[in-house]
Enzyme design. Structure first.
Site, mmCIF file in Angstrom:
data_model
loop_
_atom_site.group_PDB
_atom_site.id
_atom_site.type_symbol
_atom_site.label_atom_id
_atom_site.label_comp_id
_atom_site.label_asym_id
_atom_site.label_seq_id
_atom_site.Cartn_x
_atom_site.Cartn_y
_atom_site.Cartn_z
ATOM 1 C CD GLU A 110 51.936 24.275 -7.267
ATOM 2 O OE1 GLU A 110 51.135 24.442 -6.319
ATOM 3 O OE2 GLU A 110 51.564 23.899 -8.397
ATOM 4 C CG HIS A 116 45.684 32.638 -1.244
ATOM 5 N ND1 HIS A 116 44.851 32.213 -2.268
ATOM 6 C CD2 HIS A 116 44.951 33.520 -0.525
ATOM 7 C CE1 HIS A 116 43.696 32.832 -2.169
ATOM 8 N NE2 HIS A 116 43.727 33.615 -1.126
#
Length: 327
Positions: A110, A116
């Site tokens: 996660e 990202h």
């Protein structure tokens, strides 16, 4: 979390700092607010860590966006804000929160999504971070699983909570190898799901019932036979949410495997490789064609055979490591 901080600092020059949220800013008192700060660029965004179990909380580990990053009209950048949600056990009077290897891997997974989002620098917020094609969205998170299963990384933080002793290398190796038991069967299952998904979302109208198609496809592509009078496809929600895109799981894992082996396996803390990863892949979100990002990172154009080889190579079991004494 300290292990992630060490990893991101070495790879990307990024540190995670706990901040005190303002009154009413968080929805539960045990949610933690992290500032993501680059050593020269300053603040990159915020991550709210909603890690602990509670009665009214969905039982799933996930990442979601509160505010996407974007270039504003005045030239400044709107900083991203995301949430990481896990379901970890609370500490008790006698025990701190202890993570199983699976929980730790999920945390790294996660956090791959979160970074990202943090490192995306796109003009528009609807294509920033994880807002990208489905068959690329899981690449950064799956790549983080490889870091979570590398002793050089785990050794930076994994300690016995009472003695402070590091996890023995052979214990970490055996844990990693044990994941490969029955991994080929699981991969065959994923191939079967992906093919079934393509058929269901292919040429219409379907010539037979979805159950007849399921039976035929399962008997052709999966090792276990169809069970008569069952229709599990009717409650397999991924065939809706991932309609015609279920193959993305295997594609993302193949890409992540290639990037790990060709870019990070030799040195998981290599700063120049980390910078290339940020520049070629994370920065673009969904604003660039995924294959161009993969080519930029690998510095070559991968073929279908390359993707297949990457998946198959992950199945190879090191029996000597798996069977050796854990002492």
């Amino acid at each position: 979390m300290e292990g992630l901080n060490i990893l991101f600092n070495k790879l990307l020059g990024i540190s995670l700092y706990a901040e005190q949220p303002a009154k009413g800013e968080v929805w539960c008192e045990d949610v933690r607010k992290l500032a993501v700060v680059h050593e020269s660029e300053g603040l990159l965004g915020y991550i709210y860590c909603d890690f602990f179990q509670r009665a009214d909380k969905p039982h799933q580990d996930c990442h979601f966006t509160i505010r996407g990053g974007r270039l504003k009209e005045d030239g400044d950048y709107q900083l991203p804000v995301v949430v990481l949600m896990l379901n970890l056990p609370h500490s008790s009077r006698n025990l701190p929160t202890l993570l199983t290897p699976g929980m730790m891997e999920n945390l790294f997974h996660e956090m791959g999504h979160a970074m990202h989002s943090m490192l995306g620098r796109t003009r528009y917020q609807h294509v920033t971070g994880t807002r990208c094609p489905t068959d690329f969205a899981e690449v950064p998170s799956i790549l983080m699983e490889y870091f979570a299963n590398d002793y050089r990384v785990v050794n930076q933080f994994a300690r016995h909570y009472q003695t402070g002793q590091s996890m023995p290398k052979n214990m970490v190796s055996r844990l990693c190898e044990s994941k490969k038991v029955c991994a080929a069967v699981d991969m065959q299952l994923q191939v079967f799901y992906a093919i079934l998904d393509q058929i269901y979302h292919g040429k219409h109208p379907l010539r037979r019932s979805t159950t007849d198609i399921l039976k035929e496809t399962q008997e052709k592509f999966y090792g276990l036979p169809y069970v008569p009078n069952t229709a599990w496809q009717l409650r397999f929600s991924h065939l809706v949410g991932y309609g015609a895109k279920y193959y993305s799981y295997l594609m993302s894992r193949a890409v992540a495997s290639m990037i790990w082996k060709e870019c990070f396996l030799q040195d998981p803390f290599n700063r120049s490789t980390g910078e290339r990863y940020r520049r070629e892949m994370l920065a673009h979100g969904g604003g660039r064609e995924p294959m161009l990002m993969v080519q930029g990172m690998l510095q070559k154009c991968p073929s279908i055979d390359d993707f297949v080889s990457a998946l198959v190579s992950d199945l190879d079991l090191d029996l000597e490591t798996f069977l050796m004494d854990s002492e």
